[in-house]
Design an enzyme around this catalytic site. Structure first.
Site, mmCIF file in Angstrom:
data_model
loop_
_atom_site.group_PDB
_atom_site.id
_atom_site.type_symbol
_atom_site.label_atom_id
_atom_site.label_comp_id
_atom_site.label_asym_id
_atom_site.label_seq_id
_atom_site.Cartn_x
_atom_site.Cartn_y
_atom_site.Cartn_z
ATOM 1 N N CYS A 7 -7.597 -10.019 -18.070
ATOM 2 C CA CYS A 7 -8.726 -10.635 -18.232
ATOM 3 C C CYS A 7 -10.033 -10.074 -17.729
ATOM 4 C CB CYS A 7 -8.650 -12.288 -17.623
ATOM 5 S SG CYS A 7 -7.653 -13.296 -18.861
ATOM 6 N N HIS A 99 1.187 -9.275 -23.284
ATOM 7 C CA HIS A 99 0.578 -7.982 -23.712
ATOM 8 C C HIS A 99 1.875 -7.415 -24.360
ATOM 9 C CE1 HIS A 99 2.209 -7.894 -19.360
ATOM 10 N NE2 HIS A 99 2.461 -6.563 -19.808
HETATM 11 P P1 AMP Z 1 4.636 -5.702 -17.372
HETATM 12 O O1 AMP Z 1 5.519 -5.354 -16.385
HETATM 13 O O2 AMP Z 1 5.295 -5.953 -18.772
HETATM 14 O O3 AMP Z 1 3.696 -6.885 -17.153
HETATM 15 O O4 AMP Z 1 3.437 -4.649 -17.972
HETATM 16 C C1 AMP Z 1 2.232 -4.519 -17.144
HETATM 17 C C2 AMP Z 1 1.770 -3.118 -17.458
HETATM 18 O O5 AMP Z 1 0.306 -3.094 -17.097
HETATM 19 C C3 AMP Z 1 2.553 -2.172 -16.656
HETATM 20 O O6 AMP Z 1 3.006 -1.112 -17.361
HETATM 21 C C4 AMP Z 1 1.200 -1.352 -15.681
HETATM 22 O O7 AMP Z 1 1.293 -0.232 -15.541
HETATM 23 C C5 AMP Z 1 0.097 -1.975 -16.528
HETATM 24 N N1 AMP Z 1 -1.175 -1.881 -15.921
HETATM 25 C C6 AMP Z 1 -1.307 -2.650 -14.920
HETATM 26 N N2 AMP Z 1 -2.766 -2.423 -14.340
HETATM 27 C C7 AMP Z 1 -3.256 -1.411 -15.553
HETATM 28 C C8 AMP Z 1 -4.788 -1.177 -15.797
HETATM 29 N N3 AMP Z 1 -5.747 -1.225 -14.874
HETATM 30 N N4 AMP Z 1 -4.811 -0.438 -16.776
HETATM 31 C C9 AMP Z 1 -3.835 -0.061 -17.587
HETATM 32 N N5 AMP Z 1 -2.512 -0.571 -17.387
HETATM 33 C C10 AMP Z 1 -2.325 -1.264 -16.434
HETATM 34 ZN ZN ZN Z 2 -5.467 -12.983 -18.505
#
Ligand code: AMP
Ligand code: ZN
Length: 120
Positions: A7, A99
């Site tokens: 968000c 996501h």
């Molecule tokens: P999940 O483990 O499926 O919840 O995936 C969350 C993903 O968000 C992970 O692959 C992280 O590397 C990615 N992530 C976390 N913070 C960021 C950020 N600031 N920009 C881009 N990706 C991110």
């Molecule tokens: Zn959110």
């Protein structure tokens, strides 16, 4: 949701270059890529995962996926791509804002390497 990192990215509070944006979603690069091309399709509406998704949110998500599919070649994914959405602890979900991971840019593993206890 001020404590939700996605968000905050959507609101522009955390900088993250957008490869694509429309009124319903953004597409960004994952900060910790698991493939040569690792994108995140993030609906702008906050909800935790597909198990807590309303019918309207599901319709929106399907539209977002269709939009992405039409753009995929332009992201260097003409050879194909894999989509994943983690839900809950067993799937190691770390960000509780739905996501879709989009992975590609090379030929991916056939077995998806999903369980650390199974032989590759
Ligand atoms: P999940 O483990 O499926 O919840 O995936 C969350 C993903 O968000 C992970 O692959 C992280 O590397 C990615 N992530 C976390 N913070 C960021 C950020 N600031 N920009 C881009 N990706 C991110
Ligand atoms: Zn959110």
């Amino acid at each position: 949701m001020s404590d939700c990192i996605f968000c905050r990215i959507i609101a522009g509070e955390i900088p993250s270059p957008r490869l694509y944006e429309d009124e319903k979603m953004i597409v960004i690069r994952d900060i910790n890529p698991q493939a040569p091309m690792h994108l995140l399709l993030i609906p702008k509406e906050h909800y935790p995962n597909i198990a807590e998704m309303t019918a309207k949110q599901a319709t929106t998500l399907a539209r977002c996926l269709r939009t992405f599919a039409k753009l995929a070649d332009g992201f260097g994914l003409s050879g194909g791509f894999r989509i994943i959405s983690n839900k809950g602890a067993d799937a190691c979900q770390t960000v509780n804002h739905l996501h879709i991971h989009i992975l590609g840019g090379e030929k991916l593993s056939e077995n998806m390497n999903c369980s650390p206890d199974l032989p590759i």
